[in-house]
Motif scaffolding. Structure first.
Motif, PDB file in Angstrom:
ATOM      1  N   ASP B 334      80.337 -83.962 -37.398  1.00  0.00           N
ATOM      2  CA  ASP B 334      80.526 -85.814 -37.232  1.00  0.00           C
ATOM      3  C   ASP B 334      79.777 -86.611 -38.255  1.00  0.00           C
ATOM      4  O   ASP B 334      79.914 -87.123 -39.091  1.00  0.00           O
ATOM      5  N   ALA B 335      78.474 -85.736 -37.924  1.00  0.00           N
ATOM      6  CA  ALA B 335      76.876 -86.411 -38.395  1.00  0.00           C
ATOM      7  C   ALA B 335      77.125 -85.709 -40.120  1.00  0.00           C
ATOM      8  O   ALA B 335      76.365 -86.399 -40.424  1.00  0.00           O
ATOM      9  N   LEU B 336      77.320 -84.906 -40.125  1.00  0.00           N
ATOM     10  CA  LEU B 336      77.218 -83.917 -41.728  1.00  0.00           C
ATOM     11  C   LEU B 336      77.538 -83.546 -42.605  1.00  0.00           C
ATOM     12  O   LEU B 336      77.756 -83.635 -43.937  1.00  0.00           O
ATOM     13  N   SER B 337      79.233 -83.612 -42.202  1.00  0.00           N
ATOM     14  CA  SER B 337      80.133 -83.708 -43.248  1.00  0.00           C
ATOM     15  C   SER B 337      80.394 -84.426 -43.811  1.00  0.00           C
ATOM     16  O   SER B 337      80.630 -85.816 -43.701  1.00  0.00           O
ATOM     17  N   ILE B 338      80.741 -84.093 -44.877  1.00  0.00           N
ATOM     18  CA  ILE B 338      81.378 -84.980 -45.892  1.00  0.00           C
ATOM     19  C   ILE B 338      82.904 -84.986 -46.264  1.00  0.00           C
ATOM     20  O   ILE B 338      83.905 -85.479 -46.930  1.00  0.00           O
ATOM     21  N   THR B 339      83.221 -83.962 -45.390  1.00  0.00           N
ATOM     22  CA  THR B 339      84.938 -84.065 -45.301  1.00  0.00           C
ATOM     23  C   THR B 339      85.940 -84.820 -44.003  1.00  0.00           C
ATOM     24  O   THR B 339      85.194 -84.226 -42.954  1.00  0.00           O
ATOM     25  N   ASP B 358      78.103 -77.360 -42.576  1.00  0.00           N
ATOM     26  CA  ASP B 358      78.603 -78.723 -41.814  1.00  0.00           C
ATOM     27  C   ASP B 358      76.991 -78.722 -40.952  1.00  0.00           C
ATOM     28  O   ASP B 358      77.685 -79.734 -39.918  1.00  0.00           O
TER      29      ASP B 358
END
Lengths: 516, 516
Positions: B334-339, B358
């Motif tokens: 939730d914090a680090l994925s850009i998908t 991620d």
């Protein structure tokens, strides 16, 4: 493992590695294992008693290599490359032997000093302006980061803090300063074109700031390059919304098409916005700057704040080795040092001693300068230039082959930096959707067959195939063979019209590239 | 460099490395070079034509090794250790050979899958609760990060975003969500004891959130451990100030004194604050958890959110190898994925395929699981436990030697995890300031002499000497020799009363440790 056991193990390992490289072309380039394959091959936990090297080494061939995708294979034509080289491997070997945490100069002076020296060498090779040298009067310099994405987080955070510091410079007390910062933090916005790598978006998520992308048109208007007018328009729009742009990523070689932003126009526009930190992301294509014929691209770079390129992509230096340059290292310390200004060592501030922990997010760091040193000395400047020019010429040859079959393929943007991006033409002038389905089916069938590994992308709703061969083993014949495979598959799929028409053109290709 | 040149170069490199390790004790442990030494020895740029390996290798001994501080020497008693080992070096060698960017599973399935497997092995070895296993029903798991400091930035950012998401969960539109987040962001505050490592402070700077430290008393009250009552008091204080605590770093083995926070008390207090993300930083001392006699320390860890320990400190695995565990990997995505969530691969969400990009700040990553695998298999569980127990017993022996000279030394806190922290006593009961000056002078004189390398720290205005020997080559005799050197120097300096009285007890020692 004692010294003599290590000698025997290492010799055997070296032989295995040489054997791997010598036969890499014979292996299926994309690993064909199923998710979870390894769990079935390994025990539930480590052995209670130690094992001998021969037992461990056997498992590398039988259990690990089947799960390797061979990035060093000349049949690897996907993503961007991640060049390995023998001198690069030797660099990693010594780095491991001299293991230390290297967070400051004293930890191992050689690790710090060699990094400063080889990054200054590289700065000059890339034709960056002198302001990025460690010896520049403004106090610039380079630092090795793990990846271009890590470099971007680093500069987004630094830009954010430089901007907030500027805003709060007039505050008389710490409380007043905090109030000013709290009142502005949520108005900050970072900018990038919609063709910039997704890591700026991720960097903004990490830094906790808003971000906006600028849509850039394709061929023939601007070929996916950010232009001055597009930037000006977005800046005015943000101003009307009460937002405060503080950061901009420009790209020299975008991920999808290797586009280069229009630096000259952008420099003109930014004269009215001196508060914006400008970072140039040249992760892949920056390597080409070591050749005179590309050096015009760095004109005006003294107007920017930071620049990053990955020696680990196209310059024969094993991953990880991302080289970040800043015009004023003081900004990095202000954002990343936990040593209060009044305690900073005068040697550090003067640049006499460098503590790289204050130039990056993590504290500890490996001795990565060794591999740059080994690579530059082994190849020499000529050798590195030859590698870059050779890859570009092979790429141009491939593009000319694609162009030679206008019945089958259309090149969407001018090929650049050895990357060719094209679509597969439908048989009787079908629409855009049909072309996307066809292109996607050809792409997927080629990777499924596994003789070569390529990537795709979706830009402006166009589904494209990307081909780039840039390993140290890449020769003209490999791209000729790839062309043959692509032609054959395109012809085959075009003949099976009904089949590809049922293809589901989701956003798979885009997602794959976003991860790159 | 072709295959046969590489074979010859690598064999010669292996011999040089073995020679280095076999004679490491004979070298001055702390490099004695002056700042800028290397610049005078190297040319201004890389050679135009390539050089042969023999030329390059010569320079390693003559130019690089003089600038190395020998962290693998048994005379290195400073900071915390950074254990290297022969199987660890082999791991780095293969990792370099298989170079790839490894940002997702497809890049090289083996790199991802081996990481999941060996981190599950380690999770069990460390006696962490099952919720941290990749196979846990809650979806936990481990990931290799570069350093404990990088792990902390990662979890601070994740905690911040989990908290903001929770606050804005009821929002009906994206605008409303943004408004809620903007209104709260500047109220967020992260907590840690004043004995926690400075990387939490740095992590907060990067994440753009406020932070507050909790002062913890020394001996005999709580020996620099954070307690329940101290935490409760701080939480109430923040509440009165309108701040919103969302994150807490706890420490298992603090940098200055190896203190362990009072987990049981803290768990009780935090029952009223379920929104707080709790991270356990066990960077160094976490290694001891592989021995049954320390495993009681992980009781209640299922109440926390993340845990990190560095195999690269005390578990014979070359830097970098920081092992971060989270209870719910979904929070990282939730914090680090850009998908965007709607594009996430169902295989990834279900844990069938892991994309470690991620789970971390950078995108690309090296194949670091190999070295853990080689180390665990070569030593076996017994071998690793033996190493830890041996180091602890040597540390206890050293502490008993220090205690045997109560005329010269006072131990300030109970020795722990092989670390002994002490001060030098003044001759005729001088005050605290005189003792600080004396201790500092003894410390600096020992490092200047260069037979051993130790560190100092300032805690509660007490200037302390820290001694810890934990390399693979450390034997009882090395610490006995170190004791002799320390005694001799203490006696000498105490005899030169006037000299040490002029010592400037700034905050040098503290600064040095802050960098650790």
């Amino acid at each position: 493992m004692d010294s003599s056991q290590f000698r025997a193990a290492a010799h055997s390992a070296i032989d295995q590695i040489i054997g791997y490289y010598d036969t890499i072309e014979d292996r299926r380039v994309l690993s064909g294992v199923e998710p979870g394959y390894l769990k079935n091959l390994l025990p539930d936990g480590p052995p209670v008693d130690g094992e001998v090297w021969a037992e461990i080494q056997k498992d590398i061939e039988s259990k690990i290599i089947p799960g390797i995708t061979h990035w060093q294979s000349p049949n690897f034509l996907a993503f961007f490359p991640a060049n390995s080289s023998y001198p690069g491997i030797l660099g990693e070997l010594y780095s491991a032997a001299f293991t230390s945490a290297n967070f400051n100069w004293l930890c191992s002076p050689a690790a710090t000093e060699l990094e400063t020296i080889v990054l200054d060498w590289l700065c000059k090779l890339l034709n960056l302006p002198e302001c990025y040298l460690s010896t520049s009067p403004n106090g610039g310099g380079g630092v090795i980061q793990g990846s271009a994405s890590e470099a971007i987080v680093t500069v987004v955070v630094t830009a954010r803090d430089r901007y907030l510091k500027m805003l709060s410079a007039g505050a008389k007390t710490a409380e007043e300063k905090e109030e000013i910062i709290d009142a502005h933090r949520h108005k900050l916005v970072a900018l990038f074109s919609d063709q910039a790598h997704s890591s700026t978006q991720k960097g903004c998520q990490i830094a906790g700031v808003k971000h906006r992308s600028i849509k850039v048109p394709g061929s023939p208007t601007s070929n996916y390059s950010l232009t001055g007018p597009l930037l000006r328009q977005k800046l005015e729009e943000l101003n009307e919304q009460g937002l405060e742009p503080f950061y901009l990523t420009l790209t020299l070689g975008t991920t999808s098409t290797c586009a280069v932003d229009n630096f000259a126009e952008i420099i003109e526009v930014l004269k009215a916005y001196p508060q914006i930190w400008v970072h140039v992301d040249a992760a892949y294509a920056g390597a080409a700057l070591i050749c005179e014929e590309f050096q015009h691209l760095t004109a005006g770079f003294e107007n920017f704040d930071s620049f990053d390129m990955n020696m680990h992509k196209w310059l024969l230096t094993n991953f990880d080795c991302s080289c970040l340059y800043v015009k004023e290292r003081k900004n990095l310390f202000d954002a990343l040092s936990i040593t209060p200004a009044y305690l900073r060592n005068p040697f550090t501030s003067s640049g006499r001693v460098t503590d790289y922990r204050d130039w990056q997010i993590p504290l500890g760091r490996r001795f990565r300068a060794l591999k740059i040193w080994f690579v530059m000395r082994t190849y020499g400047v000529f050798g590195l230039q030859h590698h870059v020019r050779n890859i570009i010429s092979i790429g141009e040859h491939f593009a000319s082959l694609i162009k030679s079959r206008p019945d089958l393929f259309t090149i969407i943007v001018p090929p650049a930096f050895a990357l060719t991006v094209f679509v597969v033409n439908t048989v009787n002038g079908g629409g855009a959707e049909e072309r996307n389905k066809l292109t996607k089916t050809v792409y997927e069938s080629i990777n499924e067959e596994g003789k070569i590994f390529i990537t795709s992308g979706v830009v402006d709703d166009i589904y494209m195939i990307r081909v780039i061969g840039a390993s140290s083993k890449t020769r003209k014949e490999h791209l000729e063979r790839a062309f043959g495979i692509i032609v054959e598959m395109a012809e085959k799929v075009r003949g099976e019209k009904e089949e590809y028409k049922n293809a589901d053109v989701g956003e798979v290709g885009e997602v794959q590239l976003r991860g790159l």
